[in-house]
Structures are given as C-alpha cells and as structure tokens.
Scaffold this motif. Sequence first.
Motif, PDB file in Angstrom:
ATOM      1  N   ASN A  39       1.011  -1.206  -0.036  1.00 22.03           N
ATOM      2  CA  ASN A  39      -0.129   0.071   0.173  1.00 22.03           C
ATOM      3  C   ASN A  39       0.936   1.369  -0.042  1.00 22.03           C
ATOM      4  OD1 ASN A  39      -2.318  -1.246   0.129  1.00 22.03           O
ATOM      5  ND2 ASN A  39      -2.560  -1.128   2.207  1.00 22.03           N
ATOM      6  N   LYS A  40       2.011   1.402   0.600  1.00 24.32           N
ATOM      7  CA  LYS A  40       2.851   2.370   0.675  1.00 24.32           C
ATOM      8  C   LYS A  40       3.460   2.858  -0.653  1.00 24.32           C
ATOM      9  CE  LYS A  40       4.249   1.336   5.583  1.00 24.32           C
ATOM     10  NZ  LYS A  40       3.120   0.013   5.608  1.00 24.32           N
ATOM     11  N   ILE A  41       3.235   1.940  -1.710  1.00 26.51           N
ATOM     12  CA  ILE A  41       3.889   2.195  -3.117  1.00 26.51           C
ATOM     13  C   ILE A  41       2.745   2.224  -4.110  1.00 26.51           C
ATOM     14  CG2 ILE A  41       5.077   1.132  -5.006  1.00 26.51           C
ATOM     15  CD1 ILE A  41       6.954   2.117  -2.607  1.00 26.51           C
ATOM     16  N   LEU A  42       1.691   1.543  -3.596  1.00 22.94           N
ATOM     17  CA  LEU A  42       0.559   1.339  -4.520  1.00 22.94           C
ATOM     18  C   LEU A  42      -0.436   2.526  -4.345  1.00 22.94           C
ATOM     19  CD1 LEU A  42      -0.983  -0.708  -6.552  1.00 22.94           C
ATOM     20  CD2 LEU A  42      -2.272  -1.586  -4.316  1.00 22.94           C
ATOM     21  N   PHE A  43      -0.709   3.251  -3.118  1.00 23.82           N
ATOM     22  CA  PHE A  43      -1.392   4.281  -3.040  1.00 23.82           C
ATOM     23  C   PHE A  43      -0.811   5.567  -3.510  1.00 23.82           C
ATOM     24  CE2 PHE A  43      -4.388   3.548   0.777  1.00 23.82           C
ATOM     25  CZ  PHE A  43      -4.669   2.074   0.143  1.00 23.82           C
ATOM     26  N   PRO A  44       0.398   5.704  -3.454  1.00 30.28           N
ATOM     27  CA  PRO A  44       0.898   7.179  -4.217  1.00 30.28           C
ATOM     28  C   PRO A  44       1.024   6.897  -5.555  1.00 30.28           C
ATOM     29  CG  PRO A  44       2.473   6.545  -2.271  1.00 30.28           C
ATOM     30  CD  PRO A  44       1.299   5.208  -2.405  1.00 30.28           C
ATOM     31  N   VAL A  45       1.251   5.798  -5.945  1.00 29.16           N
ATOM     32  CA  VAL A  45       1.382   5.454  -7.701  1.00 29.16           C
ATOM     33  C   VAL A  45      -0.025   5.637  -8.181  1.00 29.16           C
ATOM     34  CG1 VAL A  45       1.749   3.732  -9.244  1.00 29.16           C
ATOM     35  CG2 VAL A  45       3.353   3.955  -7.596  1.00 29.16           C
ATOM     36  N   LEU A  46      -0.977   5.094  -7.618  1.00 23.91           N
ATOM     37  CA  LEU A  46      -2.413   5.248  -7.965  1.00 23.91           C
ATOM     38  C   LEU A  46      -2.944   6.674  -7.997  1.00 23.91           C
ATOM     39  CD1 LEU A  46      -4.233   2.255  -6.417  1.00 23.91           C
ATOM     40  CD2 LEU A  46      -3.624   2.577  -8.780  1.00 23.91           C
ATOM     41  N   LEU A  47      -2.566   7.302  -6.942  1.00 24.51           N
ATOM     42  CA  LEU A  47      -3.029   8.838  -7.005  1.00 24.51           C
ATOM     43  C   LEU A  47      -2.411   9.444  -8.057  1.00 24.51           C
ATOM     44  CD1 LEU A  47      -2.774   9.897  -3.251  1.00 24.51           C
ATOM     45  CD2 LEU A  47      -5.090   9.887  -4.938  1.00 24.51           C
ATOM     46  N   ILE A  48      -1.137   9.389  -8.274  1.00 21.34           N
ATOM     47  CA  ILE A  48      -0.253  10.201  -9.446  1.00 21.34           C
ATOM     48  C   ILE A  48      -0.804   9.722 -10.696  1.00 21.34           C
ATOM     49  CG2 ILE A  48       1.998  10.556 -10.603  1.00 21.34           C
ATOM     50  CD1 ILE A  48       3.272  10.038  -7.547  1.00 21.34           C
ATOM     51  N   LEU A  49      -1.075   8.464 -11.049  1.00 18.99           N
ATOM     52  CA  LEU A  49      -1.629   7.978 -12.018  1.00 18.99           C
ATOM     53  C   LEU A  49      -3.185   8.712 -12.454  1.00 18.99           C
ATOM     54  CD1 LEU A  49      -0.757   4.214 -12.367  1.00 18.99           C
ATOM     55  CD2 LEU A  49       0.260   6.098 -13.684  1.00 18.99           C
ATOM     56  N   CYS A  50      -3.818   8.664 -11.467  1.00 18.85           N
ATOM     57  CA  CYS A  50      -5.345   9.126 -11.571  1.00 18.85           C
ATOM     58  C   CYS A  50      -4.934  10.765 -11.879  1.00 18.85           C
ATOM     59  CB  CYS A  50      -5.822   9.227 -10.335  1.00 18.85           C
ATOM     60  SG  CYS A  50      -6.589   7.519  -9.735  1.00 18.85           S
ATOM     61  N   TYR A  51      -4.164  11.407 -11.331  1.00 20.09           N
ATOM     62  CA  TYR A  51      -3.771  12.806 -11.844  1.00 20.09           C
ATOM     63  C   TYR A  51      -3.333  13.036 -13.303  1.00 20.09           C
ATOM     64  CZ  TYR A  51      -1.500  17.429 -12.316  1.00 20.09           C
ATOM     65  OH  TYR A  51      -1.086  18.463 -12.520  1.00 20.09           O
ATOM     66  N   PHE A  52      -2.578  12.131 -13.614  1.00 25.84           N
ATOM     67  CA  PHE A  52      -1.867  11.911 -15.069  1.00 25.84           C
ATOM     68  C   PHE A  52      -3.233  11.891 -16.206  1.00 25.84           C
ATOM     69  CE2 PHE A  52       2.531  10.431 -14.032  1.00 25.84           C
ATOM     70  CZ  PHE A  52       2.639  11.838 -13.738  1.00 25.84           C
ATOM     71  N   LEU A  53      -4.185  10.782 -15.666  1.00 29.04           N
ATOM     72  CA  LEU A  53      -5.330  10.516 -16.399  1.00 29.04           C
ATOM     73  C   LEU A  53      -6.193  11.778 -16.324  1.00 29.04           C
ATOM     74  CD1 LEU A  53      -6.653   8.240 -18.014  1.00 29.04           C
ATOM     75  CD2 LEU A  53      -7.909   7.580 -15.861  1.00 29.04           C
ATOM     76  N   PHE A  54      -6.270  12.286 -15.429  1.00 32.63           N
ATOM     77  CA  PHE A  54      -7.400  13.411 -15.403  1.00 32.63           C
ATOM     78  C   PHE A  54      -6.743  14.667 -16.107  1.00 32.63           C
ATOM     79  CE2 PHE A  54      -8.366  17.580 -13.462  1.00 32.63           C
ATOM     80  CZ  PHE A  54      -9.502  17.625 -13.299  1.00 32.63           C
ATOM     81  N   TYR A  55      -5.563  14.908 -16.156  1.00 34.56           N
ATOM     82  CA  TYR A  55      -4.798  15.947 -16.780  1.00 34.56           C
ATOM     83  C   TYR A  55      -5.030  15.750 -18.367  1.00 34.56           C
ATOM     84  CZ  TYR A  55      -1.148  19.641 -18.288  1.00 34.56           C
ATOM     85  OH  TYR A  55      -0.637  20.589 -18.889  1.00 34.56           O
ATOM     86  N   SER A  56      -4.852  14.451 -18.529  1.00 31.41           N
ATOM     87  CA  SER A  56      -4.730  14.209 -20.177  1.00 31.41           C
ATOM     88  C   SER A  56      -6.241  14.178 -20.668  1.00 31.41           C
ATOM     89  CB  SER A  56      -4.147  12.828 -20.223  1.00 31.41           C
ATOM     90  OG  SER A  56      -3.119  12.664 -20.116  1.00 31.41           O
ATOM     91  N   SER A  57      -7.040  13.838 -19.916  1.00 31.94           N
ATOM     92  CA  SER A  57      -8.575  13.944 -20.241  1.00 31.94           C
ATOM     93  C   SER A  57      -8.973  15.321 -20.319  1.00 31.94           C
ATOM     94  CB  SER A  57      -9.336  13.003 -19.256  1.00 31.94           C
ATOM     95  OG  SER A  57      -9.041  11.852 -19.114  1.00 31.94           O
ATOM     96  N   SER A  58      -8.539  16.043 -19.626  1.00 27.25           N
ATOM     97  CA  SER A  58      -8.884  17.478 -19.495  1.00 27.25           C
ATOM     98  C   SER A  58      -8.479  18.182 -20.812  1.00 27.25           C
ATOM     99  CB  SER A  58      -8.534  18.279 -18.210  1.00 27.25           C
ATOM    100  OG  SER A  58      -7.051  18.360 -18.081  1.00 27.25           O
ATOM    101  N   LYS A  59      -6.994  17.807 -21.138  1.00 30.63           N
ATOM    102  CA  LYS A  59      -6.305  18.427 -22.547  1.00 30.63           C
ATOM    103  C   LYS A  59      -7.428  18.034 -23.535  1.00 30.63           C
ATOM    104  CE  LYS A  59      -2.274  19.409 -23.246  1.00 30.63           C
ATOM    105  NZ  LYS A  59      -0.750  19.239 -23.564  1.00 30.63           N
ATOM    106  N   ILE A  60      -7.652  16.594 -23.538  1.00 31.73           N
ATOM    107  CA  ILE A  60      -8.369  16.379 -24.836  1.00 31.73           C
ATOM    108  C   ILE A  60      -9.832  16.765 -24.931  1.00 31.73           C
ATOM    109  CG2 ILE A  60      -9.451  14.085 -25.760  1.00 31.73           C
ATOM    110  CD1 ILE A  60      -7.193  12.441 -24.302  1.00 31.73           C
ATOM    111  N   TYR A  61     -10.369  17.057 -23.796  1.00 34.74           N
ATOM    112  CA  TYR A  61     -11.586  17.760 -23.792  1.00 34.74           C
ATOM    113  C   TYR A  61     -11.603  19.140 -24.186  1.00 34.74           C
ATOM    114  CZ  TYR A  61     -15.906  19.950 -21.789  1.00 34.74           C
ATOM    115  OH  TYR A  61     -16.929  20.485 -21.586  1.00 34.74           O
TER     116      TYR A  61
END
Length: 317
Positions: free
Chosen positions: A286-308
């Motif tokens: 979890n100490k690796i998984l949680f931070p990685v998931l949060l950062i990946l979610c941020y990347f996904l949100f940022y990419s989606s907003s640019k495409i939008y």
Amino acid sequence: MSTNAHDQEIDLGQIGRGIINFFNRMVNAFFDFLFFIKRKIIIIAILFIIGVVAAFAFDTKVYNHEVAVIPNFGSNEYLYKKIEQVDTKLREDDDVFFEALGIKNYKDIVEVKIEAYPAIYTFVNNKDSENNFELIKLMAEDGNIDKIMKDEITSKNYYHHKISIQTKGMYKKEEFIIPLLKYLNSNSYYEIQRKITQKNLADKLSLNDSLIVQIDKLIILLSSNNSSGTITISEKNSIPELIEKKDKLILENQYLLKNQAVVDTIIKEESSIINIRHYKPLLLNNKILFPVLLILCYFLFYSSSKIYKKQYLRISA
C-alpha cells in the motif's frame, strides 16, 4: 527495370523517413513527459505524500499462523469438514458460533484453511495402512504421480496436515488456536475410538512387558544350565531365539509408546507457529500502491482535460 529500382528506392526512402519520424515522436513524447513532471513536481510530490499518509492510515498488519496436526482414527475427512465450517462461519459473521467456542475478536480473523503436507512416502510406508502402496500404484497407472500426490482425495489421507490462519494484527495462541483445537476434539464418536485405542495400547504394552519378564527368567534359567522338566527346547538354540524375541518385543513397545503419545487426542497438535508477519510484494504494498495510483489518476485527469479542451475548441470552431 529502372522503374522497379526507382520504386524500390522510393519505398525504402519512405520506410526510412517513417522510422526516423517514429523515433522523433518517441523522443519528443519522452521530453514532453519529462518537462511536464518538472512543471508539476510540486503537485506530484503532494500527491505522493498524501498517498503514503493514506497507506499508513489504512494499512493493516496481517499475520499468518500455522498449526501442524495429525488426524487420528481416520478423522481426516472430519477435520477438513470442520475447518471448512469454521471458515464459512467467519464469512457469515456468526457471533453465536464463535461465542460458544470462546473466541473473541473473531472479526479480525481473515481466513482459516487446511492443506496436507505432501509426504507421500509417509503415506505409503504408514504401518497402519498396508494397502496404501497398492492404492498409489493403482491410481498412478497413467504415470502422473505428481498429479496423484496433489489430488485432494489422496492428500486428505496424508499423515501430517497444516491449518493456516490469517489475522489482522497479532493473536495469542489462547485466543484462537486452543479454542479451535478444543472444538475439533469434541466429537463423541472419535472420543470413543480414542478411549478404545488407548486401552488396547495399554493392554498390549502390559502383555509385552509380562512376556519380556518371562523371557528374562527363561534366559537366566537356561544360562545357569538348571534345566527344568517343563523346558523341551534345545539349550543351544533357545537362548538366541529368546533374545531375538525379546528385542522384537522391546522395539514393538517403543513403537506402541510413541503411538500412545500421538493418539491421546482426536486431532493431535504437533506444533504451532504464530504471528508470522505477512509482507505483500513491493508493487502490491500500500505504501507504494497508493501514491502511484494517486499520481496515475492525476495524469489521467490531466490528459482527459486536455483532450476535452481540444475537442471543445474543435466543435466551437
């Protein structure tokens, strides 16, 4: 001829430019990502810290406990069914069942399961099961002995078995293992078998001890050449035979005493190892998984907003 050569040169030129363009796009994408990280480093660092804090907040320490047992009097199937029942009761949150067993905080117990130690040689050489070897030969006619060893029907009849318990947090032996073993040993049918077996072993030991004493007296009598009219065997051959018989009785007594110590309970506990910390693989931690998931979610949100935004501008135009 020259036309074909010219066409080949054009095709090769296009392929070459395509490869170069592909590598240029890869390089550009890499540096775009690198500069994006540089621009957003503060946000990424904050997300990483939030992920680590969340991992510590929600992380539960999981421990494994192992109990090695021997099912006596043919109680193998009974043992497996009882462990299956306990695990089912855990999933059903059966308060009444666990209160009757004297087990508290049962909700911290994740699972209970049982498996056999793959000791096929013990199974084949078991003194009390002379037909096991023929059974294995019959079952292994297709040559797949590994499959036979792991077969559920075969493995249930092995001598040694392991009860595995997984809990959230540390547990004392008195909190679960002892009540569990007490529950497994509370069966009226097998309790009768236990008492009969113990009595038979005690009677056999007593008889063997009596025979050993009689043999000792005969050896002393024959050694002193004080032959009695009731002794009809030859002195020359009788003493070695008596000593051999005595040795066999002593060896049998040793086996019986060892067996008597094993069959004093229906399900015999061999050993218990408790509170073995369970560590997840690095990527599942979890100490690796949680931070990685949060950062990946941020990347996904940022990419989606640019495409939008691009699509919105395209539609607006």
